[in-house]
Design a protein around this motif. Sequence first.
Motif, PDB file in Angstrom:
ATOM      1  N   ASP A1012      39.495  45.997  32.760  1.00 24.14           N
ATOM      2  CA  ASP A1012      40.081  44.992  31.863  1.00 24.14           C
ATOM      3  C   ASP A1012      40.253  45.584  30.481  1.00 24.14           C
ATOM      4  O   ASP A1012      39.350  46.243  29.963  1.00 24.14           O
ATOM      5  N   GLU A1134      49.267  43.668  38.217  1.00 21.18           N
ATOM      6  CA  GLU A1134      48.036  43.677  37.427  1.00 21.18           C
ATOM      7  C   GLU A1134      46.984  42.753  38.012  1.00 21.18           C
ATOM      8  O   GLU A1134      45.797  43.091  38.043  1.00 21.18           O
ATOM      9  N   HIS A1135      47.415  41.585  38.488  1.00 19.42           N
ATOM     10  CA  HIS A1135      46.443  40.622  38.995  1.00 19.42           C
ATOM     11  C   HIS A1135      45.916  40.998  40.371  1.00 19.42           C
ATOM     12  O   HIS A1135      44.925  40.424  40.833  1.00 19.42           O
ATOM     13  N   LYS A1142      34.989  43.898  41.543  1.00 21.04           N
ATOM     14  CA  LYS A1142      35.623  42.762  42.215  1.00 21.04           C
ATOM     15  C   LYS A1142      35.354  42.779  43.707  1.00 21.04           C
ATOM     16  O   LYS A1142      35.164  41.727  44.338  1.00 21.04           O
TER      17      LYS A1142
END
Length: 1801
Positions: A1012, A1134-1135, A1142
């Motif tokens: 991020d 990106e998402h 994650k």
Amino acid sequence: MKEPGDQDTDGRRLDKSKSDGKRSLSSLKSASKFAVREDATDETFVEGGESYLEDDDYDTERLEGSSGSFHYDYVDNIGDSQYVEDLAPASEEVEEEVKKKISENFFYDYTELISMPFVTPDSNIPLDLLTLVHSFGYDCRKRANLQLLDSNTVIYIAGNQLIFLNLKTKEQMYLRSSSGRGIGVIGVHPDKTYFTVAEKGVFPKIIIYEYPSLKPYRILQDGTELGYAYVDFDNSGTLLASVGSSPDYTLTIWNWKEEQPILRTKAFSQEVFKVTFNPEDDEQLTTSGSGHIKFWEMALTFTGLKLQGSLGRFGKTATTDIEGYMQLPDGKVLSGSEWGNMLLWEGGLIKVELCRAARKSCHQGPINQIMLDEGEVITIGADGCIRIWDFETVDTADSIDDTGLLEIEPINELQVGKNVKLFSMIKMNEIGSNFWLAQDANGAIWKLDLSFSNITQDPDCLFSFHSGAVEALAVSPLTYLMATTALDCSVRIYDFASKTPLAQMKFKQGGTALAWVPQLVFKPHTARVTALAYERDGEILATGSKDQTVFFFEVEKDYKPIGYITTPGPVRQLVWSSNSHPDSTLLIICENGYVLETPLPTIKEEEENRDVVSYEIKDMDIKYFHFSSVKSKILRLIEIEKRKALRDLKKKEKEERRKQLAAEMGEDGEKELQVEEEEEEEEEEPLPEIFIPSTPCHILCGFYSEPGKFWVSLGGYDAGFLYHCEFPLYDQSTAITKKKDEPFDFRLLEDTEDNPIQTITFSIHQDMMFCGMQNGAIRVYILSQNKPSLINTEYYWHFNIHDNNYGCIKGICTSFDDRFLVTTGADSNIFVFTIFSEFELKKDIKAEVPSPRFGIETEPIPKDIEDPKAYSIENARRKRQHDKLMKEVEEIKAGKREKLKALRNEFWKLLEMNQGLPKHMQFKRTDFDIDSKIRAEIGRKTAFKIQQVEKELAWEKEKHQIGLMKLQNRFRESLESDTIVVHAIQSDHKISSYRLVKPSKYCKSKRTSLSDRRTSKLERLEKEGAGRKDSQKDTGGNISVPEESIIEKGKKFRPKTLSEIMVENQIEKTRKLILKAERAQLKIQQRKKEWEELYKSKPQDDFEDPRDVQAIKEAQLYMGDFNLKTAADYKIPEHMRINAAKKEEELGHLDTLAHSKKKNMNKCILSLRDLKVAVIEEIQCLVQELKSIQSTLHVSKHIPIPEVPQILPEEVPEKRFQYDEETLLNFKRQQIKIQDETSSQLEKGESAISGGGFLRLSSIKDSDLTTRDSLSRSSKASSFSVDTVKFLEFEKADPIDIELEVMKRDEIKHLYMQQYLTNRIKELIVTFDAELHLLRHQKLKLDTQMKLSDLHHVTLFQEMLLLKNFEKQENILQERVNSLDKEEQDMQWKINETLKEMEEKKNEIAKLQDQEKALYAGFQAAIGENNKFANFLTKVLKKRIKRVKKKEVEGDADEDEESDESSEEESSLESDEDESGSDDEVFDDSICPTNCDVGLFELALQLREKRLDIEEALVEEKKIIDNLRKEHDTLSKKVKVVAANLNVAEEALEAYQREKQQRLNELLVVIPLKLHQVEHVVFGEIPNDLSGTLVFSNHSLGRLQERIIQLHEENSKQQKLNKECRERRKQLIREKREMAKTISKMEETVHQLMISKFGRVIDLEALQTLSVNTTLEELKIKKLRKELTNAKEMKMWEEKIAQVRWELMMKTKEHTKKLHQMNDLCIEKKKLDSRLNTLQNQQGNAFQGPRKADIVARQKVTELIQLQAERISALKEEIALLRKKGGLILPPIQPPQGEMKPMGL
């Protein structure tokens, strides 16, 4: 006398061996001319047309200059100081001569250069007494001791020899050292045409030999003090670097062809291992060594060429010794370390430490050599491995974290062998191959193939040698064979006649002693064996050891042990007496000064030895000799003999002198001689004291001379002599340790005080004694035939063979025929010499190897004793004896136990008889106790033993408790619920719960990720800006409140004056005017701002909505294209980017979901089990009730009672760990039963007695428990049974009809209840089975889901592992992207700030320009029209003058005046031409012209000052704008660079993400499909290969289909919207044209109105913002305030003047009063004077002259008058000053206190 090993060139000693030893200086010079000139016509350096020196003269001069060792040897021998004085001028002359160039064809003479053996003069010993014929050793632990001259020849150092070894023929050639002190290191020229031999000794030489002629070419001297450690040529071969060893460690750079040192410095303070040139730059060198590495550079300084060294700093890395390193082409250095990793050095610091994957070291042990070959880095390690590394990877390596480590992997590697320790490696010059020669520190030379191809050859061991010191040597008594052993665990056999190694064998332990014996294995000692010796007849073998024992063996009976004796110290040597002795005795020499002699041990028969406990021989008659030091006594005796001889010589000279004087002078001569004798008498120096060392010196070796006598050699203080000793008579009363025995004779050995004899052997004929010295030399003494009495030890032959520092000779032996001599040393070398003989040896002589004996093949090979802790012979015998005794003791114990058993049985019988008697006749149990104290004592001892056992077992108990706790933590604590299996009652179905563990760590932890992006600085500032401004406003408000309150309070308490009211009114008036102008200006600015915003919001002609552009772009990219993740151009959104954090979160979510479902199912199963328990309990109650009913019915009407279901153990697994006392008792009964079955009857009785009480108590408890349980369990049945009994009691009477009817009804009722209960039981069972079947069906579905979940879990876990592998590099790339992004944002923010500043400065410039325009406009308005001085005033206004910047000066008035004067001097007003005037026009602007308005002139000057201020401000602002523009340009360029780097980083990150996605795509994912879900069919069938198919979820497929419909709808909407927008655009264009016409009409109307009202077009904004002149108003306010202040100050000064005048009047009155007083005093004085004169006249002549008191009083009065007069004058002057206006008031004059005291006023 000088030690023979110290000579540098021994031509002198050669002459001594052939002459009488007398040599003159001229003969020395003639003998020293050993240089040979090959080209006699070659002239050397010529300067000025004159040849200074011919080759012959030059050679002679070089000899005298370079080989100074001849002169030193000569001076040492003759001790002539005059000779040294004569040499000094000669050496100075040589130094003063001009240096000449050495001829390229010049060579030294090898025969005169090398060291020669030393032979004592007049000894007739041949110089070639010993001749080296072969070397079997190799100093494998010496650095760089393997060099290659050509493809077949290698050279290496062996002691004082340099050996040339032919790899094909195995032939050897030898080159001797010149110093005789050993060779330090060797090196080879890059062209292989020269090689260097750097020697050891006192100021040793470096000799460069030409190859292959082996002629000495150059000699380099004075490079170090004692020895060289390493030498290296540069890449071109013109320079040579050398580094010395301890103590100086001197680094020297040589121009070796000119024999001149170029640079010299100290390398380091510790040991230096290596020095090398940089292959790419000859001006850079590197040295390494103990705990350091140093980088050198030849730098040209103002004082000349210097060697500048930079020490490598290890920093966080541990300090290490560095053996191997390599210079990289770019200046970096790659080095090894002790722990096996590589260190990359740059700029004197460690850039990175290289290791293998998982932090494994590059090598297991130190890296000894690093090389660069064909673009690959090669490392050689002590672990026997050679690894190849990629050069680019190593060169570009850099640390990526704080550890400083970087993991890399080798390209190739080669494991040479298991027991291999590679030390160095050189490449062979073979075309088309990649062969290398390697030096193995464990004693081998290897040939290695590093081609790493399919035809690569295995490592080939070319030669094998001993590693380390050769500890023992044994020569065959029959042939030319010898055996050697060392601590390297090997024994080797050589044929030294044919120079061939025959065999070698490896063992588990190192060898220390050696003898030729049959192959047997036994262990007589517990420490290392130091000596082996056979008796002269070969019947007995004696072995000595460090354990202070000597063991004897009988040889004929397979080395049967005879026995052993103990010695006072460790055994050093064993020597049996020779055949010349009448008896066979053994001489035992111990290290600590003891010598023993034992006779031949008596051999006992086996029957006598059978019962002997130990092999120790105690009745042997042993003689002892304890050596006591006598060296100090010997030295004292020698000194006494010297002094006695000197006294005799002096006495003889005196007698001759007396006779001569008596003959010449008579009695006068005798008197004169007596006077001379008295003068010459001096006190003699004291004799040396007797010294005996506190620690006995070690005996090194010894041998028999006669029976009972022997010679010994000692080390330490007692070295330098051979001592002849004799065993004293045996005295039992004196302890051995207290005996002190002295030798009765000695022999002085020259040059052995610091170099003692280590080992001695004799030739077969006893005519030569060979001595091995501590410094590796061989010394040979010639003896008389068969008389080893050492009558004369003056004549000997001495030669240095082994290394002088660490080559101590360990063994020396002659062959069986005295033709050969073999020596072994601690330097791993084995040399074979031929002994001089008149008979020549045969050339092809070989050892006769005996043939093996018959039947040796069938004999078993004795096994080696590999266990170092194995029993020795003595310990084994003692162990057998101990086992025998223990066996006998056990037999005795068994007999005692049988007796106790019989007595115990008899006692039990008596107890049974006692129980059979009547109670009143029975004895009590205590009556059988003989003594109650015994039982109490036994109980106490038992309790004590139990306590001791508990203490002993405490550790075990704690250990098992901790083990149990660990097992519980490992297997039970993590277990949330165990497996529970619930069985159906009627069917075989069953259902099991999940074995559920606690949630995994992934369910709890949530990792942070670097993927991020962090918020930029600009964003942070934007977020924080508003808050900061608000806080500042708040704080500002808070601060201003108290100021206002303070002012208001001041106003309340102080009334306003008229002046203050005037000032405030003026300020208020000015403020209102300014406020009005500001409001107008603010309104204008606001209107401008609105216009600007309106114009900014106006879209351009080609404007496009960004949202539309973005939508079009996305449509072009993605419309009609569903990118697959396997596509090569797939770009991860990106998402959708995933990382390990994650994935862990996803894995945790899956685990949590699966865990919750399993937990719910387990709850259902547990409730089902509880249901089963409840059903069983209900069935039990129903069965009990059914039984009670059936008890009233006839048997024929009974229905079978259903079986009561049981709870199985696996249904209640938690009860496995539950136990009660009954369980423990059952377990104990089982254990006792097992013990009873395996133990004897005796142990049964003991267990019964000891455990009877406990068993009785437990049985009572057991019975109580059983009764308690039975009562609790049959509570319901008991009540029913009581009722049944009561009912049966009434059944005995005959029933009546009513009773029968009742009974019949009851029977029907009971039958119904029987059927009902049975049906109820069946219903319960069926219902439970149905519940179980239903739950089982649900669990099967859940199992399927859990299996899919497990498969998904495996996939996620594999993905997580893969992502973790990618995470490190991804974080690095993401961090780089983040940093570049942050840097770009920061720079963009700076650019924006710069643009803002530029806009502000532009606005300020515009304002200044407006001010300048307003200034000119105001000036024009002031002068008006038609003013004849307008041109002059305009020139004055526009005149350019140079001004000095205003300086703010603070200080007093003087400083202000000085600054004013300096400013007037510095300021120069130069007038320039006016812009509108001519060049020749000059005017004076300092004077106002006549008829010109002075006000206008002053206004012009003031406005000019303002104009200059504005222009200066404009210049400054423009400079600032230029600087800002430059800064903006610089930042823009940087932004472009950073943006490019950011794009590259993002592309790299994207490529890495793509690679990561590809790797993720390679993982296998299991998806179960049904046939109807497969829509990919070929000809109506499912194809075998489904690799090209796509798996879609129904949801995704539905979304795609819905998206098609949505796109159609969007298309129609967009077309409609486009049409509406076109219409709207046309309408807006029409409206725009109409508005433009309206605006033009309004502008014309405004223009006409302004002309009609003002007569011209004016600026309305300037008119509206026109306000008062704030500067003028401020000056007026200041003026008013200043006037008020001055008025106050004047009033204050007037008050002060009035006060001072009043004080002056008071002072004047006071002074007037004092004047009156003074006048009165003067009158009174005059009266007193007249009176005094009268009195004096009346007294007459009684008193002549004035009195002293009167004189003093008169002086005081005179002084007082003078002081008062001065005071009066001062007061008058002060009065005069005060009368004047503006006069200064001085303080009143204060008289000194000392002067005022006498006044008394």
